[in-house]
Motif scaffolding. Structure first.
Motif, PDB file in Angstrom:
ATOM      1  N   GLU A   1       5.634   4.060  -6.886  1.00 54.12           N
ATOM      2  CA  GLU A   1       7.287   3.880  -7.387  1.00 54.12           C
ATOM      3  C   GLU A   1       8.173   3.321  -6.322  1.00 54.12           C
ATOM      4  O   GLU A   1       9.061   2.458  -6.385  1.00 54.12           O
ATOM      5  CB  GLU A   1       7.717   4.983  -7.984  1.00 54.12           C
ATOM      6  CG  GLU A   1       9.179   4.959  -8.606  1.00 54.12           C
ATOM      7  CD  GLU A   1       9.596   6.480  -8.904  1.00 54.12           C
ATOM      8  OE1 GLU A   1      10.838   6.619  -9.637  1.00 54.12           O
ATOM      9  OE2 GLU A   1       8.940   7.248  -8.867  1.00 54.12           O
ATOM     10  N   LEU A   2       8.010   4.157  -5.142  1.00 60.28           N
ATOM     11  CA  LEU A   2       8.820   3.483  -3.943  1.00 60.28           C
ATOM     12  C   LEU A   2       8.484   2.275  -3.604  1.00 60.28           C
ATOM     13  O   LEU A   2       9.530   1.453  -3.157  1.00 60.28           O
ATOM     14  CB  LEU A   2       8.462   4.481  -2.770  1.00 60.28           C
ATOM     15  CG  LEU A   2       8.567   4.287  -1.324  1.00 60.28           C
ATOM     16  CD1 LEU A   2      10.293   3.996  -1.366  1.00 60.28           C
ATOM     17  CD2 LEU A   2       8.409   5.298  -0.269  1.00 60.28           C
ATOM     18  N   PHE A   3       7.284   1.856  -3.316  1.00 61.78           N
ATOM     19  CA  PHE A   3       7.109   0.540  -3.068  1.00 61.78           C
ATOM     20  C   PHE A   3       7.276  -0.642  -4.163  1.00 61.78           C
ATOM     21  O   PHE A   3       7.582  -1.613  -3.797  1.00 61.78           O
ATOM     22  CB  PHE A   3       5.489   0.542  -2.443  1.00 61.78           C
ATOM     23  CG  PHE A   3       5.223   1.054  -1.330  1.00 61.78           C
ATOM     24  CD1 PHE A   3       5.962   0.748   0.106  1.00 61.78           C
ATOM     25  CD2 PHE A   3       4.470   2.263  -1.222  1.00 61.78           C
ATOM     26  CE1 PHE A   3       5.548   1.416   1.076  1.00 61.78           C
ATOM     27  CE2 PHE A   3       4.107   3.118  -0.017  1.00 61.78           C
ATOM     28  CZ  PHE A   3       4.751   2.477   1.191  1.00 61.78           C
TER      29      PHE A   3
ATOM     30  N   PRO B   1      10.548 -10.655  -3.927  1.00 62.66           N
ATOM     31  CA  PRO B   1       9.472 -11.112  -5.101  1.00 62.66           C
ATOM     32  C   PRO B   1       8.439 -12.167  -4.280  1.00 62.66           C
ATOM     33  O   PRO B   1       7.496 -12.191  -4.971  1.00 62.66           O
ATOM     34  CB  PRO B   1      10.192 -11.640  -6.121  1.00 62.66           C
ATOM     35  CG  PRO B   1      11.549 -11.879  -5.560  1.00 62.66           C
ATOM     36  CD  PRO B   1      11.809 -10.958  -4.447  1.00 62.66           C
ATOM     37  N   ASP B   2       8.819 -12.841  -3.414  1.00 65.55           N
ATOM     38  CA  ASP B   2       7.780 -13.939  -2.837  1.00 65.55           C
ATOM     39  C   ASP B   2       7.207 -13.622  -1.534  1.00 65.55           C
ATOM     40  O   ASP B   2       6.398 -14.195  -1.256  1.00 65.55           O
ATOM     41  CB  ASP B   2       9.061 -15.056  -2.546  1.00 65.55           C
ATOM     42  CG  ASP B   2       9.797 -15.671  -3.495  1.00 65.55           C
ATOM     43  OD1 ASP B   2       9.240 -15.577  -4.537  1.00 65.55           O
ATOM     44  OD2 ASP B   2      10.842 -16.065  -3.149  1.00 65.55           O
TER      45      ASP B   2
ATOM     46  N   SER C   1       2.094  -6.758   2.953  1.00 67.12           N
ATOM     47  CA  SER C   1       2.939  -7.301   4.046  1.00 67.12           C
ATOM     48  C   SER C   1       3.972  -6.481   4.122  1.00 67.12           C
ATOM     49  O   SER C   1       4.551  -6.028   5.204  1.00 67.12           O
ATOM     50  CB  SER C   1       3.034  -8.686   4.221  1.00 67.12           C
ATOM     51  OG  SER C   1       3.866  -9.350   3.214  1.00 67.12           O
ATOM     52  N   ILE C   2       4.667  -6.240   3.043  1.00 70.74           N
ATOM     53  CA  ILE C   2       5.858  -5.425   2.740  1.00 70.74           C
ATOM     54  C   ILE C   2       5.589  -3.890   3.035  1.00 70.74           C
ATOM     55  O   ILE C   2       6.229  -3.226   3.817  1.00 70.74           O
ATOM     56  CB  ILE C   2       6.828  -5.517   1.501  1.00 70.74           C
ATOM     57  CG1 ILE C   2       6.934  -6.814   1.047  1.00 70.74           C
ATOM     58  CG2 ILE C   2       7.769  -4.633   1.184  1.00 70.74           C
ATOM     59  CD1 ILE C   2       7.473  -7.367  -0.213  1.00 70.74           C
ATOM     60  N   ILE C   3       4.672  -3.343   2.790  1.00 70.33           N
ATOM     61  CA  ILE C   3       4.209  -2.194   3.073  1.00 70.33           C
ATOM     62  C   ILE C   3       3.869  -1.910   4.309  1.00 70.33           C
ATOM     63  O   ILE C   3       4.281  -1.119   5.002  1.00 70.33           O
ATOM     64  CB  ILE C   3       2.755  -1.672   2.119  1.00 70.33           C
ATOM     65  CG1 ILE C   3       3.054  -1.598   0.655  1.00 70.33           C
ATOM     66  CG2 ILE C   3       2.277  -0.421   2.640  1.00 70.33           C
ATOM     67  CD1 ILE C   3       1.969  -1.463  -0.164  1.00 70.33           C
TER      68      ILE C   3
ATOM     69  N   ARG D   1       5.852   0.069   9.936  1.00 75.35           N
ATOM     70  CA  ARG D   1       6.224  -0.314  11.210  1.00 75.35           C
ATOM     71  C   ARG D   1       7.854   0.174  11.405  1.00 75.35           C
ATOM     72  O   ARG D   1       8.167   0.556  12.372  1.00 75.35           O
ATOM     73  CB  ARG D   1       5.930  -1.782  11.641  1.00 75.35           C
ATOM     74  CG  ARG D   1       4.688  -2.138  11.873  1.00 75.35           C
ATOM     75  CD  ARG D   1       4.571  -3.302  12.576  1.00 75.35           C
ATOM     76  NE  ARG D   1       5.272  -4.558  11.667  1.00 75.35           N
ATOM     77  CZ  ARG D   1       4.389  -5.151  10.862  1.00 75.35           C
ATOM     78  NH1 ARG D   1       3.171  -5.077  10.564  1.00 75.35           N
ATOM     79  NH2 ARG D   1       5.019  -6.250  10.071  1.00 75.35           N
ATOM     80  N   LYS D   2       8.668   0.016  10.521  1.00 78.48           N
ATOM     81  CA  LYS D   2      10.130  -0.140  10.819  1.00 78.48           C
ATOM     82  C   LYS D   2      10.607   1.447  10.367  1.00 78.48           C
ATOM     83  O   LYS D   2      11.527   1.850  11.121  1.00 78.48           O
ATOM     84  CB  LYS D   2      10.720  -0.881   9.823  1.00 78.48           C
ATOM     85  CG  LYS D   2      12.487  -1.013   9.895  1.00 78.48           C
ATOM     86  CD  LYS D   2      12.813  -1.689  11.132  1.00 78.48           C
ATOM     87  CE  LYS D   2      14.237  -2.089  11.302  1.00 78.48           C
ATOM     88  NZ  LYS D   2      14.594  -2.705  12.433  1.00 78.48           N
ATOM     89  N   PHE D   3       9.828   2.153   9.447  1.00 76.48           N
ATOM     90  CA  PHE D   3      10.383   3.355   9.148  1.00 76.48           C
ATOM     91  C   PHE D   3       9.532   4.607   9.200  1.00 76.48           C
ATOM     92  O   PHE D   3       8.523   4.562   8.594  1.00 76.48           O
ATOM     93  CB  PHE D   3      10.910   3.257   7.445  1.00 76.48           C
ATOM     94  CG  PHE D   3      12.026   2.293   7.275  1.00 76.48           C
ATOM     95  CD1 PHE D   3      13.243   2.333   7.605  1.00 76.48           C
ATOM     96  CD2 PHE D   3      11.541   1.168   6.748  1.00 76.48           C
ATOM     97  CE1 PHE D   3      14.314   1.323   7.452  1.00 76.48           C
ATOM     98  CE2 PHE D   3      12.306   0.197   6.300  1.00 76.48           C
ATOM     99  CZ  PHE D   3      13.813   0.163   6.846  1.00 76.48           C
ATOM    100  N   HIS D   4       9.734   5.200  10.324  1.00 77.10           N
ATOM    101  CA  HIS D   4       8.587   6.514  10.785  1.00 77.10           C
ATOM    102  C   HIS D   4       9.559   7.447  11.372  1.00 77.10           C
ATOM    103  O   HIS D   4      10.524   7.424  11.586  1.00 77.10           O
ATOM    104  CB  HIS D   4       7.500   5.716  11.467  1.00 77.10           C
ATOM    105  CG  HIS D   4       8.094   5.365  12.850  1.00 77.10           C
ATOM    106  ND1 HIS D   4       8.333   6.109  13.821  1.00 77.10           N
ATOM    107  CD2 HIS D   4       8.225   3.926  13.051  1.00 77.10           C
ATOM    108  CE1 HIS D   4       8.909   5.086  14.609  1.00 77.10           C
ATOM    109  NE2 HIS D   4       8.965   4.038  14.483  1.00 77.10           N
TER     110      HIS D   4
END
Length: 260
Positions: free
Chosen positions: A30-32, A40-41, A46-48, A53-56
Motif C-alpha cells: 500500500e505504501l509503495f 507512473p513512468d 527502482s522507486i523502492i 536510499r533516501k529515507f532511513h
C-alpha cells in the motif's frame, strides 16, 4: 508528498515509516503503491530502491572506523551477503555495508594501495580482456543483453576482474584504473599531432586490426607478459606470437590493438 500523505493517513511518525520502507516490499505494498502513483513512468523496483536510499533511520553514511570494519568483517563471515540483516546488526545502511565490503575489505591484507606499475596495468588489461570475452560469449548465447553503449566494458563484472588480479586490487580500484587508462589514451590520441603520411599508416593499421578477434588480442597480451618488458617502448613487436601469427599481422596493427 505521497510519503507525508501516507503518514497522515496511518498516523505514524517518520521514523516508523522509514522502518516500513526497509521492511518487505510485499508486506507494505500500500505504501509503495501510493509512491509509485506519483511516478507512473518509472520502474517500481527502482522507486523502492530510491526510497530506501533516501529515507532511513541509519546514522551518517560513509564514515567507517577500523572498529566498524572489524564488525563488518565478522558479520560478513557469519552472514555472507545477506546485507539487509548485516545492516540491521550494525545499524548501517545495507548498501553501505555491501559497498564497504566489496570495494575495500574483501581483499584483506593482499590489497595494494600504492601506484600501479606497468606489470599491474598489463595484468589488468589481460583480466578485462578475459572478462570481455566471457561477456561476448554470453551475449551470443542470449544469456546477457547487449548494452545501450558501444563500450561493452560497462557489462564487465569488476568483482571478477578483482579476482583475476588475485585480490591485490579491489573492484573499485580496477574499475577506476581502467577508466583512467582509457582517458589517458584518448587524451594522447587527441593531443599528439599526426606527422605527414601517418594518417594513412594509421588507417592501414586499423584495417589490419579489424581482422583480429579476441583470441588474437589475447595472444598479443600473453606474448608481452611472457617477454617481461617493463614498458611499452621495450616491446619487440616482431617477436609477438608464433611464426604463423607473425605472418598474419604486421607490427602496426599489433600496436594499434594493444592500445585499444
Amino acid at each position: 508528498n505521497q510519503l507525508l500523505k501516507y503518514r497522515e493517513m496511518n498516523d505514524i511518525t517518520e521514523e516508523e515509516q522509514n522502518r516500513l520502507i526497509h521492511a518487505g516490499a510485499k508486506d507494505n505494498a500500500e505504501l509503495f503503491n501510493l509512491v509509485c502513483e506519483e511516478f507512473p513512468d518509472r520502474n517500481r523496483w527502482s522507486i523502492i530502491k530510491f526510497c530506501r536510499r533516501k529515507f532511513h533511520n541509519f546514522p551518517a553514511r560513509g564514515k567507517w572506523t577500523p572498529e566498524d570494519d572489524e564488525d563488518l568483517t565478522e558479520a560478513q563471515r557469519q552472514m555472507g551477503t545477506r546485507w539487509t540483516q548485516i545492516g540491521k546488526r550494525l545499524n548501517r545502511h545495507p548498501e553501505d555495508c555491501r559497498d564497504r565490503w566489496r570495494n575495500y575489505l574483501i581483499c584483506g591484507d593482499t590489497m595494494v594501495n600504492v601506484f600501479w606499475d606497468a606489470e599491474e596495468e598489463q595484468k589488468l588489461r589481460e583480466a578485462v580482456a578475459r572478462c570481455m570475452s566471457y561477456v561476448k560469449e554470453m551475449q551470443q548465447l542470449g544469456l546477457i543483453p547487449y548494452g545501450d553503449s558501444e563500450d561493452d566494458t560497462e557489462l564487465v563484472d569488476w568483482q571478477r576482474v578483482s579476482v583475476e588480479m588475485k585480490r591485490t586490487r579491489s573492484r573499485l580500484q580496477c574499475r577506476q584504473k581502467w577508466k583512467r587508462m582509457h582517458e589517458y589514451e584518448d587524451r594522447d590520441k587527441v593531443d599528439t599531432p599526426l606527422k605527414k603520411g601517418s594518417a594513412s599508416r594509421e588507417k592501414l593499421a586499423r584495417q589490419g586490426m579489424q581482422h583480429m578477434d579476441l583470441d588474437d588480442k589475447l595472444v598479443i597480451l600473453r606474448s608481452i607478459k611472457e617477454s617481461q618488458v617493463g614498458r611499452e617502448g621495450k616491446i619487440n613487436w616482431k617477436k609477438v606470437g608464433d611464426e604463423e601469427f607473425q605472418k598474419r599481422f604486421a607490427v602496426r596493427p599489433l600496436k594499434e590493438a594493444y592500445k585499444k
